[in-house]
Motif scaffolding. Structure first.
Motif, PDB file in Angstrom:
ATOM      1  N   ALA A 159      14.579   2.226   3.278  1.00 43.71           N
ATOM      2  CA  ALA A 159      14.018   3.371   4.000  1.00 43.71           C
ATOM      3  C   ALA A 159      13.749   4.541   3.053  1.00 43.71           C
ATOM      4  O   ALA A 159      12.729   5.224   3.184  1.00 43.71           O
ATOM      5  N   MET A 160      14.625   4.784   2.090  1.00 42.44           N
ATOM      6  CA  MET A 160      14.415   5.867   1.128  1.00 42.44           C
ATOM      7  C   MET A 160      13.206   5.585   0.244  1.00 42.44           C
ATOM      8  O   MET A 160      12.424   6.484  -0.056  1.00 42.44           O
ATOM      9  N   THR A 161      13.013   4.344  -0.162  1.00 46.22           N
ATOM     10  CA  THR A 161      11.862   3.967  -0.981  1.00 46.22           C
ATOM     11  C   THR A 161      10.565   4.161  -0.211  1.00 46.22           C
ATOM     12  O   THR A 161       9.592   4.724  -0.734  1.00 46.22           O
ATOM     13  N   VAL A 162      10.534   3.729   1.021  1.00 50.49           N
ATOM     14  CA  VAL A 162       9.335   3.884   1.846  1.00 50.49           C
ATOM     15  C   VAL A 162       9.050   5.368   2.089  1.00 50.49           C
ATOM     16  O   VAL A 162       7.902   5.811   2.028  1.00 50.49           O
ATOM     17  N   SER A 163      10.082   6.154   2.337  1.00 52.92           N
ATOM     18  CA  SER A 163       9.915   7.584   2.574  1.00 52.92           C
ATOM     19  C   SER A 163       9.353   8.280   1.331  1.00 52.92           C
ATOM     20  O   SER A 163       8.440   9.097   1.435  1.00 52.92           O
ATOM     21  N   TYR A 164       9.867   7.962   0.160  1.00 54.25           N
ATOM     22  CA  TYR A 164       9.377   8.561  -1.090  1.00 54.25           C
ATOM     23  C   TYR A 164       7.918   8.179  -1.318  1.00 54.25           C
ATOM     24  O   TYR A 164       7.095   9.022  -1.673  1.00 54.25           O
ATOM     25  N   SER A 165       7.592   6.926  -1.114  1.00 57.38           N
ATOM     26  CA  SER A 165       6.213   6.467  -1.299  1.00 57.38           C
ATOM     27  C   SER A 165       5.265   7.165  -0.338  1.00 57.38           C
ATOM     28  O   SER A 165       4.166   7.568  -0.718  1.00 57.38           O
ATOM     29  N   ALA A 166       5.669   7.316   0.891  1.00 57.83           N
ATOM     30  CA  ALA A 166       4.813   7.963   1.890  1.00 57.83           C
ATOM     31  C   ALA A 166       4.606   9.441   1.560  1.00 57.83           C
ATOM     32  O   ALA A 166       3.503   9.976   1.725  1.00 57.83           O
ATOM     33  N   SER A 167       5.650  10.111   1.091  1.00 57.62           N
ATOM     34  CA  SER A 167       5.521  11.539   0.801  1.00 57.62           C
ATOM     35  C   SER A 167       4.682  11.811  -0.441  1.00 57.62           C
ATOM     36  O   SER A 167       4.145  12.901  -0.602  1.00 57.62           O
ATOM     37  N   HIS A 168       4.543  10.841  -1.335  1.00 56.49           N
ATOM     38  CA  HIS A 168       3.759  11.035  -2.557  1.00 56.49           C
ATOM     39  C   HIS A 168       2.447  10.245  -2.553  1.00 56.49           C
ATOM     40  O   HIS A 168       1.757  10.205  -3.561  1.00 56.49           O
ATOM     41  N   SER A 169       2.088   9.663  -1.451  1.00 56.37           N
ATOM     42  CA  SER A 169       0.876   8.848  -1.416  1.00 56.37           C
ATOM     43  C   SER A 169      -0.391   9.672  -1.562  1.00 56.37           C
ATOM     44  O   SER A 169      -1.410   9.184  -2.018  1.00 56.37           O
ATOM     45  N   ALA A 170      -0.363  10.936  -1.194  1.00 57.95           N
ATOM     46  CA  ALA A 170      -1.553  11.785  -1.282  1.00 57.95           C
ATOM     47  C   ALA A 170      -1.720  12.407  -2.661  1.00 57.95           C
ATOM     48  O   ALA A 170      -2.770  12.989  -2.942  1.00 57.95           O
ATOM     49  N   ASP A 171      -0.731  12.302  -3.531  1.00 61.53           N
ATOM     50  CA  ASP A 171      -0.810  12.932  -4.853  1.00 61.53           C
ATOM     51  C   ASP A 171      -2.034  12.487  -5.641  1.00 61.53           C
ATOM     52  O   ASP A 171      -2.733  13.302  -6.228  1.00 61.53           O
ATOM     53  N   SER A 172      -2.311  11.190  -5.667  1.00 61.03           N
ATOM     54  CA  SER A 172      -3.452  10.715  -6.444  1.00 61.03           C
ATOM     55  C   SER A 172      -4.767  11.196  -5.831  1.00 61.03           C
ATOM     56  O   SER A 172      -5.712  11.506  -6.552  1.00 61.03           O
ATOM     57  N   MET A 173      -4.843  11.281  -4.521  1.00 60.39           N
ATOM     58  CA  MET A 173      -6.060  11.777  -3.876  1.00 60.39           C
ATOM     59  C   MET A 173      -6.278  13.256  -4.219  1.00 60.39           C
ATOM     60  O   MET A 173      -7.398  13.670  -4.507  1.00 60.39           O
ATOM     61  N   ILE A 174      -5.213  14.028  -4.222  1.00 62.10           N
ATOM     62  CA  ILE A 174      -5.328  15.453  -4.564  1.00 62.10           C
ATOM     63  C   ILE A 174      -5.762  15.606  -6.018  1.00 62.10           C
ATOM     64  O   ILE A 174      -6.611  16.442  -6.332  1.00 62.10           O
ATOM     65  N   GLN A 175      -5.206  14.795  -6.913  1.00 64.79           N
ATOM     66  CA  GLN A 175      -5.594  14.878  -8.325  1.00 64.79           C
ATOM     67  C   GLN A 175      -7.070  14.537  -8.515  1.00 64.79           C
ATOM     68  O   GLN A 175      -7.759  15.176  -9.308  1.00 64.79           O
ATOM     69  N   VAL A 176      -7.563  13.557  -7.787  1.00 67.69           N
ATOM     70  CA  VAL A 176      -8.979  13.206  -7.871  1.00 67.69           C
ATOM     71  C   VAL A 176      -9.837  14.376  -7.395  1.00 67.69           C
ATOM     72  O   VAL A 176     -10.845  14.720  -8.021  1.00 67.69           O
TER      73      VAL A 176
END
Length: 175
Positions: A31-48
């Motif tokens: 659950a912690m791994t999934v939560s971390y991934s979900a919270s940082h999933s938009a980072d690459s889109m923002i960088q683009v």
């Protein structure tokens, strides 16, 4: 006649508790791994989006003349020996009338705008700051230039709604 001894079938209470504890630890980790991934999933889109926005401003600025006193085509280039170069900053124009690189000096757009002064709808929360300067003596030496008015340093800083600002730096030559 011999009696048959039946062996117990099933799990003991201790075995069940140990299994529950192990499964709980595994599920919490997952659950912690999934939560971390979900919270940082938009980072690459923002960088683009940051890179796209920085590139758009750089391209817009580089299409302009080197200086207010430079003719279209850049020849003869402004210099202390010919027509002197103008001062940095907008020459009283509105954004849609910017015609040389240093007009963008001090520009701060939030929300970012296109060259016509229209807000870029998909960049709400972003901010763009532009600084234009003449070359320093160290930069002149490093780039093997003849003088201060040979080039301008353009720095575009794009700040996303969350995260760290990114600087984009280019030179515009006086020719």
């Amino acid at each position: 006649m011999t009696e048959r001894v039946s062996k117990p079938h099933g799990a003991t209470l201790v075995e069940l508790i140990v299994t529950i504890v192990i499964m709980s630890i595994a599920l919490v980790s997952l659950a912690m791994t999934v939560s971390y991934s979900a919270s940082h999933s938009a980072d690459s889109m923002i960088q683009v989006k940051v890179v796209e926005l920085g590139q758009a401003y750089i391209e817009e600025i580089l299409t302009k003349r080197f200086d207010e006193n430079s003719p279209v085509g850049g020849i003869p280039a402004c210099s202390p020996l010919t027509t002197s170069c103008g001062s940095l900053g907008a020459d009283g124009e509105a954004r849609v009338d910017f015609d040389d690189v240093d007009d963008y000096h001090g520009l701060s757009d939030s929300p970012p705008q296109d060259s016509l002064g229209v807000d870029r709808a998909s960049y709400v929360g972003f901010r763009v700051d532009v600084q234009v300067t003449y070359m320093t003596p160290a930069q002149i030496l490093a780039l093997n230039l003849d003088g201060t008015t040979d080039a301008k340093l353009i720095m575009v800083t794009v700040s996303p709604p969350v995260g760290t600002a990114i600087d984009f730096t280019v030179y515009k030559g006086n020719f």
